[in-house]
Design a protein around this motif. Sequence first.
Motif, PDB file in Angstrom:
ATOM      1  N   GLU A  66      49.548 -26.176  13.594  1.00 34.63           N
ATOM      2  CA  GLU A  66      49.734 -25.207  12.513  1.00 34.63           C
ATOM      3  C   GLU A  66      51.206 -24.899  12.268  1.00 34.63           C
ATOM      4  O   GLU A  66      51.617 -24.624  11.138  1.00 34.63           O
ATOM      5  N   ASP A  67      52.026 -24.966  13.314  1.00 32.81           N
ATOM      6  CA  ASP A  67      53.456 -24.674  13.155  1.00 32.81           C
ATOM      7  C   ASP A  67      54.265 -25.909  12.767  1.00 32.81           C
ATOM      8  O   ASP A  67      55.501 -25.877  12.749  1.00 32.81           O
ATOM      9  N   GLY A  68      53.565 -27.004  12.455  1.00 35.82           N
ATOM     10  CA  GLY A  68      54.243 -28.208  11.990  1.00 35.82           C
ATOM     11  C   GLY A  68      54.728 -29.128  13.086  1.00 35.82           C
ATOM     12  O   GLY A  68      55.364 -30.145  12.805  1.00 35.82           O
ATOM     13  N   LYS A  69      54.410 -28.796  14.336  1.00 32.51           N
ATOM     14  CA  LYS A  69      54.867 -29.616  15.456  1.00 32.51           C
ATOM     15  C   LYS A  69      53.775 -30.583  15.902  1.00 32.51           C
ATOM     16  O   LYS A  69      52.585 -30.277  15.805  1.00 32.51           O
ATOM     17  N   PRO A  70      54.162 -31.756  16.414  1.00 26.32           N
ATOM     18  CA  PRO A  70      53.168 -32.713  16.896  1.00 26.32           C
ATOM     19  C   PRO A  70      52.479 -32.195  18.160  1.00 26.32           C
ATOM     20  O   PRO A  70      53.117 -31.562  19.005  1.00 26.32           O
ATOM     21  N   ILE A  71      51.175 -32.465  18.263  1.00 24.24           N
ATOM     22  CA  ILE A  71      50.433 -32.097  19.464  1.00 24.24           C
ATOM     23  C   ILE A  71      49.597 -33.292  19.901  1.00 24.24           C
ATOM     24  O   ILE A  71      48.851 -33.872  19.106  1.00 24.24           O
ATOM     25  N   SER A  72      49.749 -33.687  21.157  1.00 20.36           N
ATOM     26  CA  SER A  72      49.065 -34.868  21.678  1.00 20.36           C
ATOM     27  C   SER A  72      47.565 -34.620  21.794  1.00 20.36           C
ATOM     28  O   SER A  72      47.132 -33.512  22.138  1.00 20.36           O
TER      29      SER A  72
END
Length: 298
Positions: A260-266
């Motif tokens: 949601e904050d625009g960061k990649p999540i594995s």
Amino acid sequence: RESKDLAAVNRLKRRDKKVAAYVEILSKKHEELAALLGKDADYLILLGRDWKVIPLENIIAGLQGEKVKIIAAVADYDEAKLALETMEHGTDGVLLCPHEISQIKKVAELMEKIQSENYELKAATISKVEPVGIGDRVCVDTCSMMQLGEGMLVGSYSQGLFLVHSESMESEYVASRPFRVNAGPVHAYVMTPGNKTKYLSELETGDEVLTVDKEGNSKVAIVGRVKIEKRPLMLVEGEYEGVVLRTLLQNAETIRLVSEDGKPISVADLKVGDKIMIYLDPNARHFGMAIEESIIEK
């Protein structure tokens, strides 16, 4: 003179030729001539020695509903922006005659921005993450370098696609591949230009796909290579306002969605309750094209 110009256009049209009319706007009479030629020509190229908004507005308004493509000759970014935004619709294109070479890049960037499609992304809540076994997954290698927060819209259901992040991050396992998206299994949809989809298995060298960033801005990318290999898969399920979406991704630490904050999540770190970015499409799909039809996907 006007009759000669119009006669020439009509003569060429009767011979099934594509016709481009070129008019230099120096007076009201030239504006009127352009409007007349635009009713029959395929392309109308307009040159204004000192571009004013009113003549361009009049010509665009007068030719609304006609099939002609209006092209404005411009010298720089400011003139191009004016032409492309006049009357909201703007001209169909510009003919760039720059006085400075730096204007070429600026106008090219403007055109890319105007032509890009925007996808309104939503934050879905993860409701299930579980391994499901082995399948044929697709890596899409493009001819473009993607940035942090950028990837492709991919999913098992046409009504909703997940923003799958590019391999633009360094990791202890592999070097970054910013041109690549490890997109998912062969059956999955991927978004392509014009709000159309293709199956990942259909992609091949030279095809066009869309890369989309965390804000929903898109760019067209050319497929350079597609790799299909057997890999362990992970089921990812998300929910947004009662709509349940699912997709399958390779079960590996380097495969990421966008949070949601625009960061990649594995996917290896994904857990129930996490928020990830999706695109919801109310339309069904027929051969990749959006259509208004009732359809159930599960």
